[in-house]
Design a protein around this motif. Structure first.
Motif, PDB file in Angstrom:
ATOM      1  N   CYS A  26       0.849  -1.192   0.000  1.00 24.23           N
ATOM      2  CA  CYS A  26       0.000   0.000   0.000  1.00 24.23           C
ATOM      3  C   CYS A  26       0.891   1.251   0.000  1.00 24.23           C
ATOM      4  O   CYS A  26       1.735   1.411   0.896  1.00 24.23           O
ATOM      5  CB  CYS A  26      -0.927  -0.009   1.208  1.00 24.23           C
ATOM      6  N   TYR A  27       0.703   2.119  -0.995  1.00 23.49           N
ATOM      7  CA  TYR A  27       1.452   3.374  -1.092  1.00 23.49           C
ATOM      8  C   TYR A  27       0.472   4.535  -1.159  1.00 23.49           C
ATOM      9  O   TYR A  27      -0.645   4.407  -1.682  1.00 23.49           O
ATOM     10  CB  TYR A  27       2.335   3.388  -2.339  1.00 23.49           C
ATOM     11  N   ALA A  28       0.885   5.687  -0.613  1.00 25.41           N
ATOM     12  CA  ALA A  28       0.009   6.858  -0.624  1.00 25.41           C
ATOM     13  C   ALA A  28       0.847   8.128  -0.705  1.00 25.41           C
ATOM     14  O   ALA A  28       2.037   8.128  -0.367  1.00 25.41           O
ATOM     15  CB  ALA A  28      -0.870   6.888   0.622  1.00 25.41           C
ATOM     16  N   ARG A  29       0.225   9.181  -1.162  1.00 22.71           N
ATOM     17  CA  ARG A  29       0.797  10.528  -1.093  1.00 22.71           C
ATOM     18  C   ARG A  29       0.110  11.258   0.046  1.00 22.71           C
ATOM     19  O   ARG A  29      -1.106  11.176   0.217  1.00 22.71           O
ATOM     20  CB  ARG A  29       0.547  11.291  -2.389  1.00 22.71           C
ATOM     21  N   ALA A  30       0.882  12.001   0.837  1.00 25.25           N
ATOM     22  CA  ALA A  30       0.339  12.883   1.860  1.00 25.25           C
ATOM     23  C   ALA A  30       0.528  14.310   1.352  1.00 25.25           C
ATOM     24  O   ALA A  30       1.626  14.865   1.431  1.00 25.25           O
ATOM     25  CB  ALA A  30       1.053  12.680   3.184  1.00 25.25           C
ATOM     26  N   CYS A  31      -0.520  14.888   0.775  1.00 20.49           N
ATOM     27  CA  CYS A  31      -0.441  16.214   0.163  1.00 20.49           C
ATOM     28  C   CYS A  31      -0.841  17.283   1.191  1.00 20.49           C
ATOM     29  O   CYS A  31      -1.966  17.241   1.721  1.00 20.49           O
ATOM     30  CB  CYS A  31      -1.374  16.289  -1.050  1.00 20.49           C
ATOM     31  N   ARG A  32       0.057  18.181   1.472  1.00 20.07           N
ATOM     32  CA  ARG A  32      -0.192  19.220   2.478  1.00 20.07           C
ATOM     33  C   ARG A  32      -1.380  20.081   2.057  1.00 20.07           C
ATOM     34  O   ARG A  32      -1.443  20.586   0.926  1.00 20.07           O
ATOM     35  CB  ARG A  32       1.063  20.083   2.620  1.00 20.07           C
ATOM     36  N   ARG A  33      -2.327  20.221   2.948  1.00 19.61           N
ATOM     37  CA  ARG A  33      -3.529  21.012   2.644  1.00 19.61           C
ATOM     38  C   ARG A  33      -3.201  22.505   2.665  1.00 19.61           C
ATOM     39  O   ARG A  33      -2.404  22.976   3.492  1.00 19.61           O
ATOM     40  CB  ARG A  33      -4.644  20.720   3.645  1.00 19.61           C
ATOM     41  N   THR A  34      -3.848  23.233   1.794  1.00 22.62           N
ATOM     42  CA  THR A  34      -3.724  24.695   1.759  1.00 22.62           C
ATOM     43  C   THR A  34      -5.073  25.378   1.958  1.00 22.62           C
ATOM     44  O   THR A  34      -5.148  26.598   2.089  1.00 22.62           O
ATOM     45  CB  THR A  34      -3.126  25.153   0.416  1.00 22.62           C
ATOM     46  N   ALA A  35      -6.138  24.583   1.968  1.00 24.78           N
ATOM     47  CA  ALA A  35      -7.482  25.138   2.160  1.00 24.78           C
ATOM     48  C   ALA A  35      -8.327  24.136   2.920  1.00 24.78           C
ATOM     49  O   ALA A  35      -8.127  22.918   2.812  1.00 24.78           O
ATOM     50  CB  ALA A  35      -8.136  25.469   0.811  1.00 24.78           C
ATOM     51  N   TRP A  36      -9.273  24.669   3.706  1.00 24.71           N
ATOM     52  CA  TRP A  36     -10.136  23.813   4.521  1.00 24.71           C
ATOM     53  C   TRP A  36     -11.587  24.280   4.357  1.00 24.71           C
ATOM     54  O   TRP A  36     -11.841  25.462   4.039  1.00 24.71           O
ATOM     55  CB  TRP A  36      -9.740  23.924   5.999  1.00 24.71           C
TER      56      TRP A  36
END
Length: 554
Positions: free
Chosen positions: A536-546
């Protein structure tokens, strides 16, 4: 009084018991007497029969001119079925390499209790929560005996450790007096800040991976995260797992992971392998000696709280710096401490069981975020509604009060529960729900992955649906969901594991959007102690909006 003869339907040539019956006798009492005489685990499951039909009252029993037959849950008494065996291998190729899928297939074919023979080891398995309820109870019929060579934890048995000892071991009762208070809800509440800090220490690495546009191997990083959290809770020490992207696991965590892997592999090998002067059995012994020595040294280094004074168990659980500190200073009502030789083995087990199961659960949560659409967005919105900010430090009450977070964790447990090794031993021949007769000296495993998807107890069991937990009208059996087992030998770390999972999920989902980066369909490891994803591989993309906080109506 009228003498009547009773026998087990399906076992007509077996035991026949004569009882004196009176018209004033109560049918329930009669069934309880028969349950005792025939070793039937649940008296309420008994029904009485003649050649002409059911016997629903004592008067009907007295009027019966023939022997009275006994059924359980309306079924004849029979032995569990077994797939066709091969010489030496037994049913190995009917089970592996996909034991979860193959067990489900065998339950569908042979019934709710099945018999398997793998490399000479006989194991009974069940997907029925009613059977699981009986199996997990410490009773006249079942107990936990890891010293039995057929028990799946046999090769890591330890007569001084709470999880690894026989129920009859003196250590069980001593350790059970000391260990659970350190993991009670009140005690666990104090761990929230330490857990939060351990999770935040991973942010730098996930930020760096995002900057580089790199995916990460989910289990490897969750292995380090779970190790970091549990090590701080148990020993109060920082492992430094997230100093850099490539920081390897600490030696103790690495060795404990290897120990777990070797234990599972040796449990699957033929019994005569242990006599070889080389191989996994020898390596298992070497790893154990080395790891135990490292943990013993770490216990000595653990910070001591207060003035180092001894405290009653309940007070010590609320005032210690970590669990090792608690175990050093806690005294019972007789002024006695947990013996030092018990302390080492129990600390090892708390670390090992804690991070191995949690690393798998955290991995499955990331998998669920990336494979079941819409849930990540719902989690994020709930976090915002409950006051999440980039610098938010969650309190115990806040993290345990979010309904969708709780439902998501539960549904991940149901669909992807890491645990599989819970096993109990039969003390004597017993007839369990469904009419299955299991012989004395047997090993029985409640198969949690199959129980959690049993279509007789779950609606749309193959569907990932957190909203099922919000329903108030469900009528499923109370043992249909047991991710931490149950009964006197259930997992004492339940509260710690729940808090850890929720804190990790809340912090990570608020900061990152997780995106699937796997190159192939997910595979799990069939030879590990718990069920863990391998690829299992994933990207953790830093959020810039909520999302904006939901405005309350009115």
């Amino acid at each position: 009084m009228t003498p009547k003869e009773f026998f087990l339907v399906g076992r007509e040539n077996g035991l026949c018991v004569r009882l004196d019956i009176s018209p004033s006798d109560d049918l329930r009492d009669l069934k309880h007497d028969l349950a005792t005489l025939f070793s039937i685990s649940n008296a309420n499951s008994i029904s009485l029969h003649s050649s002409h039909g059911n016997l629903d009252t004592v008067d009907h029993v007295l009027e019966c001119s023939s022997k009275v037959g006994i059924k359980v849950d309306g079924s004849s008494i029979r032995s569990p079925f077994c797939p066709k065996e091969l010489p030496l291998f037994g049913n190995h190729f009917e089970i592996y390499p996909d034991h979860m899928g193959n067990h489900d297939r065998l339950f569908a074919r042979y019934g709710s209790v099945i018999k398997t023979v793998n490399m000479g080891t006989t194991i009974y398995l069940t997907d029925d929560p009613r059977v699981s309820e009986v199996v997990l109870s410490e009773s006249e019929f079942f107990t936990k005996t890891t010293s039995d060579p057929s028990h799946p934890l046999y090769y890591m048995r330890d007569s001084t450790a709470l999880f690894l000892c026989d129920t009859s071991s003196p250590a069980f009762h001593v350790a059970h007096r000391f260990i659970p208070p350190s993991m009670s809800p009140k005690a666990v509440r104090r761990y929230t800040k330490n857990m939060q800090q351990a999770i935040e220490e991973s942010f730098g690495v996930f930020d760096e991976l995002d900057k580089r546009g790199l995916a990460f191997h989910v289990y490897q990083y969750m292995f380090k995260l779970a190790g970091q959290i549990i090590y701080r809770l148990v020993l109060g020490l920082d492992l430094g797992h997230f100093k850099t992207v490539d920081t390897p696991p600490h030696e103790i965590i690495h060795k404990l992971g290897e120990y777990m892997l070797l234990m599972k592999k040796t449990s699957l090998s033929p019994k005569w392998f242990k006599y070889l002067p080389f191989g996994d059995h020898r390596r298992l012994a070497e790893v154990k000696r080395h790891t135990w020595a490292l943990v013993d040294e770490a216990i000595d280094k653990a910070e001591v709280g207060g003035n180092g004074e001894d405290l009653p168990i309940r007070e010590a659980a609320l005032q210690s710096t970590c669990i090792a500190d608690y175990l050093k200073r806690a005294v019972d009502d007789d002024g006695k401490k947990l013996p030092k030789e018990y302390r080492l083995t129990n600390v090892v087990v708390l670390i090992a069981a804690g991070f191995v199961t949690s690393s798998s659960l955290l991995s499955w949560m990331v998998y669920s975020l990336t494979h079941y659409p819409g849930n990540q967005e719902r989690l994020l919105r709930e976090l915002v509604d409950f006051g999440a900010t980039p610098s938010k430090a969650w309190t115990y009450d806040e993290i345990t009060s979010m309904p969708f977070l709780d439902s998501f964790v539960k549904e991940t447990h149901r669909m992807h529960n890491p645990s599989f090794q819970t096993a109990r031993n039969t003390k004597k021949d017993v007839i369990v729900p469904g009419g299955w007769q299991i012989p004395a000296g047997s090993i029985v495993i409640p198969t949690f992955p199959s129980i959690h998807k049993n279509k007789d107890h779950w609606e749309n069991p193959e569907r990932f649906d957190p909203d099922r937990w919000a329903a108030t009208d469900n009528k499923r059996h109370r043992m249909a969901f047991t991710p931490f087992a149950a009964g006197p030998r259930g997992c004492v770390g339940y509260n710690v594991a729940q808090l850890e999972a929720k804190l990790a999920l809340a912090n990570l989902v608020y900061r990152y959007e997780f995106v699937d980066a796997s190159k192939a369909p997910m595979e799990y490891d069939p030879e590990f102690l718990v069920i863990r994803p391998l690829n299992c591989y994933a990207r953790a993309c830093r959020r810039t909006a909520w999302p904006r906080k939901t405005e309350k109506e009115g």
